[in-house]
Design an enzyme around this catalytic site. Sequence first.
Site, PDB file in Angstrom:
ATOM      1  N   HIS A  37       0.701  -1.043  -0.084  1.00  0.00           N
ATOM      2  CA  HIS A  37       0.144   0.058   0.032  1.00  0.00           C
ATOM      3  C   HIS A  37       0.898   1.139  -0.029  1.00  0.00           C
ATOM      4  O   HIS A  37       1.847   1.405   0.626  1.00  0.00           O
ATOM      5  CB  HIS A  37      -0.827   0.012   1.310  1.00  0.00           C
ATOM      6  CG  HIS A  37      -1.933   0.905   1.357  1.00  0.00           C
ATOM      7  ND1 HIS A  37      -1.719   2.295   2.028  1.00  0.00           N
ATOM      8  CD2 HIS A  37      -3.141   0.873   1.261  1.00  0.00           C
ATOM      9  CE1 HIS A  37      -2.799   3.013   2.006  1.00  0.00           C
ATOM     10  NE2 HIS A  37      -3.722   2.301   1.354  1.00  0.00           N
TER      11      HIS A  37
ATOM     12  N   GLN B  16      -4.702  -4.779   6.970  1.00  0.00           N
ATOM     13  CA  GLN B  16      -5.787  -5.452   6.648  1.00  0.00           C
ATOM     14  C   GLN B  16      -5.784  -6.894   7.302  1.00  0.00           C
ATOM     15  O   GLN B  16      -6.580  -7.673   7.074  1.00  0.00           O
ATOM     16  CB  GLN B  16      -5.284  -5.805   4.996  1.00  0.00           C
ATOM     17  CG  GLN B  16      -5.777  -4.573   4.243  1.00  0.00           C
ATOM     18  CD  GLN B  16      -6.875  -4.186   4.079  1.00  0.00           C
ATOM     19  OE1 GLN B  16      -7.993  -4.836   4.312  1.00  0.00           O
ATOM     20  NE2 GLN B  16      -7.125  -2.532   3.716  1.00  0.00           N
TER      21      GLN B  16
ATOM     22  N   LYS C 125     -10.428  -0.350  10.425  1.00  0.00           N
ATOM     23  CA  LYS C 125     -10.475  -1.553   9.865  1.00  0.00           C
ATOM     24  C   LYS C 125     -10.683  -2.721  10.324  1.00  0.00           C
ATOM     25  O   LYS C 125     -10.574  -3.732   9.979  1.00  0.00           O
ATOM     26  CB  LYS C 125      -9.073  -1.683   8.665  1.00  0.00           C
ATOM     27  CG  LYS C 125      -8.936  -0.637   7.748  1.00  0.00           C
ATOM     28  CD  LYS C 125      -7.730  -0.911   6.769  1.00  0.00           C
ATOM     29  CE  LYS C 125      -7.028   0.160   5.980  1.00  0.00           C
ATOM     30  NZ  LYS C 125      -7.897   0.681   4.826  1.00  0.00           N
TER      31      LYS C 125
HETATM   32  C1  LIG Z   1      -2.375  -2.620   3.580  1.00  0.00           C
HETATM   33  C2  LIG Z   1      -2.663  -1.290   4.232  1.00  0.00           C
HETATM   34  N1  LIG Z   1      -1.659  -0.596   4.664  1.00  0.00           N
HETATM   35  C3  LIG Z   1      -2.060   0.642   5.302  1.00  0.00           C
HETATM   36  C4  LIG Z   1      -3.081   1.153   5.343  1.00  0.00           C
HETATM   37  C5  LIG Z   1      -3.173   2.659   5.901  1.00  0.00           C
HETATM   38  O1  LIG Z   1      -4.087   2.386   7.083  1.00  0.00           O
HETATM   39  P1  LIG Z   1      -4.869   3.651   7.810  1.00  0.00           P
HETATM   40  O2  LIG Z   1      -6.009   4.064   6.821  1.00  0.00           O
HETATM   41  O3  LIG Z   1      -5.081   3.177   9.184  1.00  0.00           O
HETATM   42  O4  LIG Z   1      -3.695   4.994   7.765  1.00  0.00           O
HETATM   43  C6  LIG Z   1      -4.209   0.808   4.736  1.00  0.00           C
HETATM   44  C7  LIG Z   1      -5.335   1.043   4.505  1.00  0.00           C
HETATM   45  O5  LIG Z   1      -5.679   1.987   3.920  1.00  0.00           O
HETATM   46  C8  LIG Z   1      -3.855  -0.673   3.974  1.00  0.00           C
HETATM   47  O6  LIG Z   1      -4.939  -1.167   3.541  1.00  0.00           O
END
Ligand SMILES: Cc1ncc(COP(=O)(O)O)c(C=O)c1O
Lengths: 146, 146, 404, 404
Positions: free
Chosen positions: D121, D201, D224
């Site tokens: 991500h 995730q 999430k």
């Molecule tokens: C694999 C992954 N890493 C990091 C994030 C970032 O998380 P957050 O929205 O809690 O900052 C997400 C979500 O968007 C994600 O799916």
Amino acid sequence: MSNLRELYLEMVTDHAKNPRNRGKVDPCSHIGTGHNPLCGDKLVVTVLTNKDVIEDVKFDGEGCAISTASADLMAEVLVGKTIKETKILFDTFHGLLTEDSNTDSVPRKLAVFSGVREFPMRVKCATLAWHTIISALDGNEGATTE
Amino acid sequence: MSNLRELYLEMVTDHAKNPRNRGKVDPCSHIGTGHNPLCGDKLVVTVLTNKDVIEDVKFDGEGCAISTASADLMAEVLVGKTIKETKILFDTFHGLLTEDSNTDSVPRKLAVFSGVREFPMRVKCATLAWHTIISALDGNEGATTE
Amino acid sequence: MTDTATVDNFPALHQKIGDKKLVYLDSAATTQKPQSVIDAVTNYYELDNANIHRGVHTLSQRATKAYEQARKDIADLLGASRAEEVIFVRGATEAINLVAQAWARPRLCKGDEILITEMEHHSNIVPWQLVCEQTGASLKVAKIKDDGSLDIDSFKEMLSQDTVLVSVAHVSNAIGTVNPVEELCALAKSVGATTVVDGAQATGHMHVDFSKIDCDFYAVSGHKMFGPTGIGCLIGKYTLLQEMEPWQGGGDMILTVSFEETVWNEVPFKFEAGTPNIAGAVGLSAAAQFIRKIGYKTIHAQEQELLAYGRSVLEAIEGVTIIGTAKNNAGVIAFTIEGVHPHDAGTILDHAGVAIRTGNHCAEPLMKRFGLHATCRASFSMYNTTQDIDALGTAIQEAITMLR
Amino acid sequence: MTDTATVDNFPALHQKIGDKKLVYLDSAATTQKPQSVIDAVTNYYELDNANIHRGVHTLSQRATKAYEQARKDIADLLGASRAEEVIFVRGATEAINLVAQAWARPRLCKGDEILITEMEHHSNIVPWQLVCEQTGASLKVAKIKDDGSLDIDSFKEMLSQDTVLVSVAHVSNAIGTVNPVEELCALAKSVGATTVVDGAQATGHMHVDFSKIDCDFYAVSGHKMFGPTGIGCLIGKYTLLQEMEPWQGGGDMILTVSFEETVWNEVPFKFEAGTPNIAGAVGLSAAAQFIRKIGYKTIHAQEQELLAYGRSVLEAIEGVTIIGTAKNNAGVIAFTIEGVHPHDAGTILDHAGVAIRTGNHCAEPLMKRFGLHATCRASFSMYNTTQDIDALGTAIQEAITMLR
Ligand SMILES: Cc1ncc(COP(=O)(O)O)c(C=O)c1O
Ligand SMILES: Cc1ncc(COP(=O)(O)O)c(C=O)c1O
């Protein structure tokens, strides 16, 4: 109101207002500084030991009624105790403050703090001097209750 | 469903599936790249002007039905227009997409996008090619709709 | 005075502590929340909850709209010239850290100076200490007077051609002093310094106009202005924000990412990496509406009346000393009680249902300035009444009786 | 299969989009919130709202207790060896940035390497790009195979004595691949690298045991895993956290402050500058309890069933291609539809009440790897049913009819 009166028993407020052991042991064998960020209080504890036995303890610094009285009464009960006994006594005292434990094994002068149990935020005040002296006896200079 | 059908009018889906103006104008006088991060789409628009008049426009790149059809129909309506007219037309078109404005002054080929008004998230798709060409005509290389 | 209809808006105020009615005098730590704010958060979760930006489905569109509306609401309330000048962060602390790391750190070097004042909250001291350590810049501290007001002469003296950044509290959390931030920012500008105003204690209590103050950055704490916890804003001049590199990296703050090259998104998104506190922003938006409905004028008048009454009640108690008696003061009274340590006072007052804060109020240098370790602090908001202050006075008397 | 009692816990799911029942298939973006989480937040604001730490009054004590209880609950749920290993942050993005700035930045230099994978991500790419720029270190990227699983050989090849840090997703948000993080961390350790697992995730879907994975840092996203927005955690090994300098400065993260010297507070407070998202932590605590009640086993089994059914339904539609077909996959299906651009699909499905995400899913490099600009993504949670998937299939057919 009733448990407030048990927190501030007359013996506690008396020792808070007129501490008998305020000052410095000089010369001393151990010195420690304790800090309770909650009150902003700083406590300096000085100790003179002879072999393993505590000969004199004094404390200095500003503190709330609970921490001042506790430091003052600690100084009284520890004179003549060994370092090992001091640590055991602290455990017992800590138990008195935090658990519904039996107070029989606690010296009368420490048992006056049993009211602290109803005020978890004040446990740190009642134990500051103790944390400080044990830290000093262990050879460390500073202690903090946070 | 009804306003969905108005979004995807037959003329729109037809131009999306079979764009007439896909490709590159070569040689060209202006080139611009547009990017819609929402779709991940990139669009390259090439233009040939003669003095202030647009002689040819083509676009290239992947896009959703709305952005492809809009690019294709834009290319059709702009040939023969001056740069100034282009900008005025874009304002009118933008009004069609975002306000409840009168569509009378909008060329029929652009009026097919009036259904976009009910889908605010798709306004960016419908305007990507326009933002890109105006940015290119202004001498900038990139445009983005976010 | 406060009508009960106003107090009725705040569910947390309708409770007892033991057998005593709660008297909440700790609004400088955090304000209570009106029902409309709590409901906005609940409704968000029950109806619109979705991740924002780049989502085409209905919930995502609704959530995005509500989040961006919150940005507009804050911009409107606090006088930003455009919504994009509002960056959502966790609170005032993060806002100041953002400026420290994303603006100051890359720009400062040895010889440069940052000017703050003696009355700052730790959140407006430590971030600058970190930057000084990182860059070799040094920290200068303008003095305050005995009444707790800023010593403007000292401030002027400390300003020099080396001053690159000036950061001052709009309102002191520890004693309530209101600083003449417009004047201070103008002075700072005259030597070319960039200006930061820590508005944590201002925006819940008085009309704030970012554009009129004409500072470069303004830090806002949501939970101190009737909003949820975990949300606040950095308001910044648009052009400055544009010039800055991002601070945190992640989703939403980039336009395109490849392993070779990454292109930042526009302001404000460039500074909002990751999923933001969406429900927090929605709640803050409701807080802004609540403030608008009551009006800063009413709130301010109300708090000034409480301040005057509070000072008079406390002054009348023998042995009570008020710290911070500046003319221009917010509804905050810091005090000490002879023979009663603040911590004991806190416990005894709590037993009477009166919630005050005791300690150093995250302003240790200020405490030192007054030769104190700790004080008691009563701080007011629009939901307080003169009866609350009477209860405070009575409880202080009880503490004195018990311990002196 | 999902019993309706489970679905009933989620108020947002009981609504219509236009005249269609909402079918929420976007849980990888954010999960819906059970009533118990929403109520925990409401109750906090209606009863306990106060600022935490250092407050002696009852509300402050209650709020502090609830906040610290949340830390324990998360530590328990995710296998931290002590509560102090849990640092509250805004979300997974901030957790990763914290490691990047407070651990990596002061330690890395030219020649050092950070290893990530092609399926990360943006939140697990950009923070490292920033650190590389700041330190001169370089970013290495392990390849993935055509089915979307990590190419372990490539990962091993990229590991070297220069690898100082390895950061990998536990579960890919874009295609759902589950990585063998225990194995990867062991490999990383064998070259002495510090390890970060991006668990955004994972924690809402499967049993995670921080101690067993034996990574150094684990990033958690509260929103999430049925929790509120604006809260998440960095779980870190206690000794590592102790060695690190703080990142942000402010209230609560210091023990004493003077203009000459400032002493940091203990872990975890050292990393929690300013007022945290207290209500968020309280809500996350309720989310942890909710998960415990249902059980990861049930949740996981349920989602695997949906995955299998979902794959079979989509495969049966002519022109649909599934991206990411790894054996070990979470309840995420990414797909494309021939002749229907994802963005158009998103709009048409939304019209049928079916909420999916379309675009690059903050994973542009992964998209590029598959030669795509964008995909459609349906992602499941424990509240989804096979009927939801049937609705998805029907809506896709409609989109095809309309556009192909
Ligand atoms: C694999 C992954 N890493 C990091 C994030 C970032 O998380 P957050 O929205 O809690 O900052 C997400 C979500 O968007 C994600 O799916
Ligand atoms: C003057 C001042 N500045 C900054 C802060 C920090 O604000 P926040 O809690 O939003 O991080 C506070 C509040 O504690 C404050 O009173």
